[in-house]
Scaffold this motif. Structure first.
Motif, PDB file in Angstrom:
ATOM      1  N   GLY A  51       0.955  -1.031  -0.040  1.00 17.43           N
ATOM      2  CA  GLY A  51      -0.127  -0.071   0.083  1.00 17.43           C
ATOM      3  C   GLY A  51       0.712   1.294  -0.100  1.00 17.43           C
ATOM      4  N   LEU A  52       1.819   1.027   0.662  1.00 17.21           N
ATOM      5  CA  LEU A  52       3.203   2.283   0.444  1.00 17.21           C
ATOM      6  C   LEU A  52       3.695   2.899  -0.644  1.00 17.21           C
ATOM      7  CD1 LEU A  52       4.378   4.213   3.160  1.00 17.21           C
ATOM      8  CD2 LEU A  52       6.374   3.019   3.141  1.00 17.21           C
ATOM      9  N   GLY A  53       4.283   1.737  -1.500  1.00 18.64           N
ATOM     10  CA  GLY A  53       4.355   2.050  -2.936  1.00 18.64           C
ATOM     11  C   GLY A  53       2.924   2.592  -3.601  1.00 18.64           C
ATOM     12  N   ILE A  54       1.719   1.695  -3.559  1.00 19.70           N
ATOM     13  CA  ILE A  54       0.689   2.959  -4.088  1.00 19.70           C
ATOM     14  C   ILE A  54       0.469   4.291  -4.375  1.00 19.70           C
ATOM     15  CG2 ILE A  54      -1.541   2.760  -4.676  1.00 19.70           C
ATOM     16  CD1 ILE A  54      -1.521  -0.134  -4.086  1.00 19.70           C
ATOM     17  N   ILE A  55       0.352   4.511  -2.721  1.00 20.85           N
ATOM     18  CA  ILE A  55       0.446   5.836  -2.682  1.00 20.85           C
ATOM     19  C   ILE A  55       1.813   7.073  -2.878  1.00 20.85           C
ATOM     20  CG2 ILE A  55       0.534   7.259  -0.359  1.00 20.85           C
ATOM     21  CD1 ILE A  55      -1.163   4.865   0.941  1.00 20.85           C
ATOM     22  N   ARG A  56       2.715   5.898  -2.118  1.00 19.86           N
ATOM     23  CA  ARG A  56       4.154   7.017  -2.836  1.00 19.86           C
ATOM     24  C   ARG A  56       3.902   7.100  -4.437  1.00 19.86           C
ATOM     25  NH1 ARG A  56       7.889   4.202   1.061  1.00 19.86           N
ATOM     26  NH2 ARG A  56       8.320   5.436   2.359  1.00 19.86           N
ATOM     27  N   GLU A  57       3.514   6.122  -5.209  1.00 22.38           N
ATOM     28  CA  GLU A  57       3.711   6.713  -6.623  1.00 22.38           C
ATOM     29  C   GLU A  57       2.606   7.307  -6.950  1.00 22.38           C
ATOM     30  OE1 GLU A  57       2.500   3.992 -10.993  1.00 22.38           O
ATOM     31  OE2 GLU A  57       2.639   2.895  -9.007  1.00 22.38           O
ATOM     32  N   PHE A  69     -10.163   4.249  -2.301  1.00 19.97           N
ATOM     33  CA  PHE A  69      -9.548   2.678  -1.057  1.00 19.97           C
ATOM     34  C   PHE A  69     -11.027   2.562   0.552  1.00 19.97           C
ATOM     35  CE2 PHE A  69      -8.178   7.195   0.377  1.00 19.97           C
ATOM     36  CZ  PHE A  69      -8.623   7.076   1.525  1.00 19.97           C
ATOM     37  N   ASP A  70     -10.851   2.095   0.594  1.00 19.09           N
ATOM     38  CA  ASP A  70     -12.081   1.711   2.019  1.00 19.09           C
ATOM     39  C   ASP A  70     -10.734   1.634   3.040  1.00 19.09           C
ATOM     40  OD1 ASP A  70     -13.965   0.773   0.165  1.00 19.09           O
ATOM     41  OD2 ASP A  70     -13.218  -1.406  -0.025  1.00 19.09           O
ATOM     42  N   TYR A  71     -11.792   2.668   4.222  1.00 20.69           N
ATOM     43  CA  TYR A  71     -11.127   3.163   5.175  1.00 20.69           C
ATOM     44  C   TYR A  71     -12.295   2.698   6.488  1.00 20.69           C
ATOM     45  CZ  TYR A  71      -8.077   5.798   8.310  1.00 20.69           C
ATOM     46  OH  TYR A  71      -7.789   6.373   9.339  1.00 20.69           O
ATOM     47  N   VAL A  72     -11.845   2.548   7.441  1.00 24.35           N
ATOM     48  CA  VAL A  72     -12.037   2.258   8.700  1.00 24.35           C
ATOM     49  C   VAL A  72     -11.595   2.898   9.751  1.00 24.35           C
ATOM     50  CG1 VAL A  72     -12.414   0.672  10.364  1.00 24.35           C
ATOM     51  CG2 VAL A  72     -11.750  -1.090   8.722  1.00 24.35           C
ATOM     52  N   ASN A  73     -12.913   4.142  10.251  1.00 23.92           N
ATOM     53  CA  ASN A  73     -12.325   5.094  10.911  1.00 23.92           C
ATOM     54  C   ASN A  73     -12.278   4.940  12.599  1.00 23.92           C
ATOM     55  OD1 ASN A  73     -15.064   4.721  12.222  1.00 23.92           O
ATOM     56  ND2 ASN A  73     -15.612   6.781  10.729  1.00 23.92           N
ATOM     57  N   GLY A  74     -12.177   5.613  13.151  1.00 25.58           N
ATOM     58  CA  GLY A  74     -11.938   5.488  14.423  1.00 25.58           C
ATOM     59  C   GLY A  74     -13.733   4.708  15.431  1.00 25.58           C
ATOM     60  N   ASP A 130       3.548   2.725  12.457  1.00 25.88           N
ATOM     61  CA  ASP A 130       2.962   3.528  11.901  1.00 25.88           C
ATOM     62  C   ASP A 130       3.397   4.200  10.738  1.00 25.88           C
ATOM     63  OD1 ASP A 130       0.835   1.448  13.762  1.00 25.88           O
ATOM     64  OD2 ASP A 130       1.382   3.234  14.864  1.00 25.88           O
ATOM     65  N   TRP A 131       2.153   3.713   9.540  1.00 27.13           N
ATOM     66  CA  TRP A 131       2.186   5.207   8.405  1.00 27.13           C
ATOM     67  C   TRP A 131       1.123   5.680   8.323  1.00 27.13           C
ATOM     68  CZ3 TRP A 131       6.528   6.511   5.646  1.00 27.13           C
ATOM     69  CH2 TRP A 131       7.871   5.502   6.094  1.00 27.13           C
ATOM     70  N   TYR A 132       1.285   7.311   7.990  1.00 22.97           N
ATOM     71  CA  TYR A 132      -0.285   8.266   8.093  1.00 22.97           C
ATOM     72  C   TYR A 132       0.266   8.999   6.658  1.00 22.97           C
ATOM     73  CZ  TYR A 132      -1.186   7.240  12.485  1.00 22.97           C
ATOM     74  OH  TYR A 132      -1.256   6.400  14.079  1.00 22.97           O
ATOM     75  N   ARG A 153      -4.331   6.458   8.577  1.00 25.54           N
ATOM     76  CA  ARG A 153      -3.405   5.333   8.784  1.00 25.54           C
ATOM     77  C   ARG A 153      -3.530   4.644   7.714  1.00 25.54           C
ATOM     78  NH1 ARG A 153      -3.586   3.644  15.121  1.00 25.54           N
ATOM     79  NH2 ARG A 153      -4.423   1.529  14.772  1.00 25.54           N
ATOM     80  N   LEU A 154      -2.574   4.084   7.549  1.00 28.58           N
ATOM     81  CA  LEU A 154      -2.036   3.229   6.539  1.00 28.58           C
ATOM     82  C   LEU A 154      -3.137   1.900   6.382  1.00 28.58           C
ATOM     83  CD1 LEU A 154      -1.136   2.856   3.741  1.00 28.58           C
ATOM     84  CD2 LEU A 154       1.119   1.991   4.377  1.00 28.58           C
ATOM     85  N   ASP A 155      -2.877   1.226   8.015  1.00 24.05           N
ATOM     86  CA  ASP A 155      -3.008   0.067   7.999  1.00 24.05           C
ATOM     87  C   ASP A 155      -4.820  -0.438   8.548  1.00 24.05           C
ATOM     88  OD1 ASP A 155      -3.740   0.759  10.821  1.00 24.05           O
ATOM     89  OD2 ASP A 155      -2.876  -0.443  12.200  1.00 24.05           O
ATOM     90  N   ARG A 156      -4.741   1.182   8.378  1.00 24.96           N
ATOM     91  CA  ARG A 156      -6.763   1.275   7.994  1.00 24.96           C
ATOM     92  C   ARG A 156      -7.299   0.866   6.740  1.00 24.96           C
ATOM     93  NH1 ARG A 156      -9.296   4.651  13.282  1.00 24.96           N
ATOM     94  NH2 ARG A 156      -7.833   3.710  15.086  1.00 24.96           N
ATOM     95  N   MET A 157      -6.096   1.263   5.175  1.00 28.06           N
ATOM     96  CA  MET A 157      -6.561   1.471   4.399  1.00 28.06           C
ATOM     97  C   MET A 157      -6.844   0.012   3.705  1.00 28.06           C
ATOM     98  SD  MET A 157      -4.601   4.884   4.192  1.00 28.06           S
ATOM     99  CE  MET A 157      -5.050   5.122   2.050  1.00 28.06           C
ATOM    100  N   SER A 158      -7.439  -0.134   2.829  1.00 28.47           N
ATOM    101  CA  SER A 158      -7.379  -1.506   1.858  1.00 28.47           C
ATOM    102  C   SER A 158      -7.737  -0.845   0.659  1.00 28.47           C
ATOM    103  CB  SER A 158      -8.474  -2.319   2.848  1.00 28.47           C
ATOM    104  OG  SER A 158      -9.990  -2.377   2.971  1.00 28.47           O
ATOM    105  N   GLY A 159      -8.001  -2.492  -0.217  1.00 26.19           N
ATOM    106  CA  GLY A 159      -8.801  -2.123  -1.808  1.00 26.19           C
ATOM    107  C   GLY A 159      -8.286  -1.030  -2.257  1.00 26.19           C
ATOM    108  N   LEU A 160      -6.740  -0.425  -1.983  1.00 24.51           N
ATOM    109  CA  LEU A 160      -6.211   0.784  -2.364  1.00 24.51           C
ATOM    110  C   LEU A 160      -6.282   0.731  -3.834  1.00 24.51           C
ATOM    111  CD1 LEU A 160      -3.520   1.618   0.085  1.00 24.51           C
ATOM    112  CD2 LEU A 160      -4.264   3.710  -1.026  1.00 24.51           C
ATOM    113  N   ALA A 161      -6.216   1.337  -4.366  1.00 26.30           N
ATOM    114  CA  ALA A 161      -6.437   1.786  -6.411  1.00 26.30           C
ATOM    115  C   ALA A 161      -5.782   3.231  -6.407  1.00 26.30           C
ATOM    116  CB  ALA A 161      -7.395   1.416  -6.648  1.00 26.30           C
ATOM    117  N   LEU A 162      -4.473   2.889  -7.814  1.00 27.97           N
ATOM    118  CA  LEU A 162      -4.530   4.486  -7.960  1.00 27.97           C
ATOM    119  C   LEU A 162      -5.128   5.139  -9.554  1.00 27.97           C
ATOM    120  CD1 LEU A 162      -1.292   6.620  -8.435  1.00 27.97           C
ATOM    121  CD2 LEU A 162      -0.789   5.241  -9.935  1.00 27.97           C
ATOM    122  N   THR A 163      -5.929   5.720  -9.087  1.00 26.76           N
ATOM    123  CA  THR A 163      -6.825   6.261 -10.697  1.00 26.76           C
ATOM    124  C   THR A 163      -5.750   7.166 -11.386  1.00 26.76           C
ATOM    125  OG1 THR A 163      -7.243   8.424  -9.778  1.00 26.76           O
ATOM    126  CG2 THR A 163      -8.406   6.754  -8.943  1.00 26.76           C
TER     127      THR A 163
END
Length: 331
Positions: free
Chosen positions: A151-157, A167-172, A192-194, A209-219
């Protein structure tokens, strides 16, 4: 070409570089050494003569024959070839154990897998040197890529190319929702990565927070102009009126690790532990907080918080088929 006379300190550095090179080569021509270091051949000859007068004094603080470097003078004077036949002090240099070298190599493998380090020749060279320089062959280790690494690689790109992400995100409070955002900054806090991003759903900047993100996709959608983005807050976790309060007993040495979660500065000493009150957005986050400090944090109250952590721990035991997974108190 006119050369500036070398200073004494420069000569010493050069000799310290030359000795390991000569020992590694075994037999080397003066011309070859001069080409390797980019200096005149006479400078190499002067350095070799200096090496022959260098050494380590013995217990008597005087130099005996075996306390000095020695070279094959016939080869040096007749054939312009350098061969060190006796050296001192080199074998006394501390060397990494196989376990130490393996640990460092594993860390370098992780770094080389990060997107910004792919193909970095220096990391590969350093791993090879650690392998050769260890006192024994290091154990072979493989560092697996985690979902967070991907996921970090996708976000850096996305940040590098200026593209939006979905992305899907689970909040607090445990709510899951699909988001579209313009990522503008990545930061780490501890393990942790943010991601600071402009959230199109909330129409404002948010920190995810990165560990609460899933299904990451670059548009293919470009991000907007966010030159006026707010600075990333020093404390990633910020309290709110809806936070839940949890009483925990903490080992004194771990108290500073929870400073961002403290509800107030009050503390009580109980059986050698420090009892404090934390604020958390959801008991789901409390599980992760306790897991990150194994054996150092015990949940005291409320009972719902104790039960949530205990049930989560028992579920983990069941996956490993360990005893105690099917029973135990809620603490």
């Amino acid at each position: 070409m006119n050369r500036r006379p070398a200073k004494a300190a420069d000569k010493l550095v050069f000799v310290l570089s030359l000795v390991p090179y000569l020992l590694e080569q075994g037999v080397v021509d003066v011309a070859e050494a001069a080409e390797h270091f980019g200096v005149a051949e006479e400078e190499i000859r002067d350095a070799v003569r200096l090496i022959a007068t260098s050494g380590l004094p013995g217990e008597t603080s005087t130099y005996l024959p075996n306390d000095l470097f020695d070279i094959d003078w016939d080869s040096f004077l007749d054939d312009d070839v350098i061969v060190i036949v006796h050296h001192v002090a080199i074998d006394d240099t501390p060397r990494l154990s196989a376990r130490e070298a393996a640990a460092l190599i594993a860390g370098l493998q992780y770094l080389s897998a990060l997107p910004e380090n792919v193909g970095h020749a220096g990391l590969g060279s350093l791993m090879a040197k650690l392998t050769e320089g260890a006192s024994a062959a290091p154990s072979r280790l493989a560092v697996a890529e985690t979902a967070s690494d991907a996921g970090l690689g996708i976000i850096r790109e996305a940040v590098g190319r200026g593209r939006q992400i979905e992305f899907d995100y689970v909040n607090g409070v445990g709510e899951r929702m699909r988001r579209r955002a313009d990522p503008v900054h990545i930061a780490s806090l501890g393990q942790d990565w943010y991601v600071q991003a402009y959230c199109h759903l909330r129409e404002d900047f948010r920190v995810f927070r990165l560990d609460r993100m899933s299904g990451l996709a670059l548009t293919d959608e470009p991000i907007g102009d966010h030159t006026d983005r707010p600075p990333l807050p020093e404390a990633i976790f910020r309290g709110s009126d809806s936070d839940l309060r949890v009483v925990v007993d903490v080992a004194p040495g771990a108290l500073t690790l929870l400073s961002d979660y403290r509800a107030d500065r009050s503390a009580e000493q109980v059986d050698g532990l420090t009892r404090v009150t934390l604020r958390v957005a959801h008991y789901h986050g409390l599980k992760r907080l306790v897991a990150g400090l194994p054996g150092l944090v015990t949940v005291v109250a409320p009972e719902e918080a104790r039960r949530a952590v205990a049930e989560w721990a028992r579920a983990g035991l069941e996956r490993y088929g360990l005893p105690g997974a099917s029973h135990g108190s809620s603490g």
